[in-house]
Motif scaffolding. Structure first.
Motif, mmCIF file in Angstrom:
data_model
loop_
_atom_site.group_PDB
_atom_site.id
_atom_site.type_symbol
_atom_site.label_atom_id
_atom_site.label_comp_id
_atom_site.label_asym_id
_atom_site.label_seq_id
_atom_site.Cartn_x
_atom_site.Cartn_y
_atom_site.Cartn_z
ATOM 1 N N LEU A 16 0.825 -1.201 0.000
ATOM 2 C CA LEU A 16 0.000 0.000 0.000
ATOM 3 C C LEU A 16 0.865 1.258 0.000
ATOM 4 N N ARG A 17 1.880 1.280 0.833
ATOM 5 C CA ARG A 17 2.777 2.441 0.887
ATOM 6 C C ARG A 17 3.455 2.667 -0.465
ATOM 7 N N ARG A 18 3.945 1.594 -1.083
ATOM 8 C CA ARG A 18 4.615 1.735 -2.390
ATOM 9 C C ARG A 18 3.675 2.276 -3.448
ATOM 10 N N ARG A 19 2.453 1.758 -3.504
ATOM 11 C CA ARG A 19 1.493 2.228 -4.518
ATOM 12 C C ARG A 19 1.174 3.706 -4.343
ATOM 13 N N VAL A 20 0.980 4.125 -3.108
ATOM 14 C CA VAL A 20 0.636 5.530 -2.849
ATOM 15 C C VAL A 20 1.801 6.443 -3.230
ATOM 16 N N VAL A 21 3.016 6.060 -2.863
ATOM 17 C CA VAL A 21 4.199 6.870 -3.194
ATOM 18 C C VAL A 21 4.388 6.932 -4.710
ATOM 19 N N GLN A 103 -8.100 10.092 -3.480
ATOM 20 C CA GLN A 103 -8.806 8.814 -3.476
ATOM 21 C C GLN A 103 -8.088 7.755 -2.635
ATOM 22 N N ALA A 104 -7.693 8.124 -1.441
ATOM 23 C CA ALA A 104 -6.973 7.209 -0.548
ATOM 24 C C ALA A 104 -7.773 5.944 -0.272
ATOM 25 N N GLU A 105 -9.075 6.077 -0.111
ATOM 26 C CA GLU A 105 -9.908 4.907 0.157
ATOM 27 C C GLU A 105 -9.821 3.911 -1.006
ATOM 28 N N ARG A 106 -9.799 4.411 -2.234
ATOM 29 C CA ARG A 106 -9.698 3.534 -3.407
ATOM 30 C C ARG A 106 -8.363 2.801 -3.406
ATOM 31 N N PHE A 107 -7.271 3.519 -3.143
ATOM 32 C CA PHE A 107 -5.948 2.882 -3.082
ATOM 33 C C PHE A 107 -5.945 1.754 -2.062
#
Length: 113
Positions: A16-21, A103-107
């Motif tokens: 999750l952290r990698r995708r958001v970054v 869209q944090a919830e979607r991620f």
């Protein structure tokens, strides 16, 4: 029948952290929980503004879903902090991850559910 392999909480949080970054956002672990099976709470933020708190919960299909939990963002940061502290007292294995991205919830739903 062999056991159903599942990704650990630490692996899910890392992904999750990698995708958001990679999407240009910011992700940080506020509370590190049990590496294997800790419950994951996602604190969603967009441009510094709280948009909600979500928990990864089992669903009826044997998978997982993201469910809104805790106080509404309008209740303020004190209510959120108090909620997280209560949860940590009852579940010391709990993870809390803050995502500051559109869209944090979607991620979170796409990555950890």
């Amino acid at each position: 029948m062999p056991p159903d392999p599942r990704l650990t909480s630490a692996m899910l949080v890392g992904a999750l952290r990698r995708r958001v970054v990679e999407a240009g956002g910011f992700a940080t672990i506020l509370v590190k929980g049990d590496e294997i099976s800790g419950v994951i709470l996602v604190q969603a933020v967009e441009r510094g503004r709280e948009t909600g708190l979500f928990e990864r919960v089992p669903n009826l299909d044997g998978g997982y879903a993201l469910m809104r939990c805790g106080p509404a963002p309008a209740e303020g940061p004190e209510a959120l902090s108090a909620y997280i502290e209560r949860r940590r007292r009852s579940d010391p294995d709990l993870w809390v991850v803050e995502l500051d991205v559109a869209q944090a919830e979607r991620f979170a739903a796409e990555t950890i559910c």
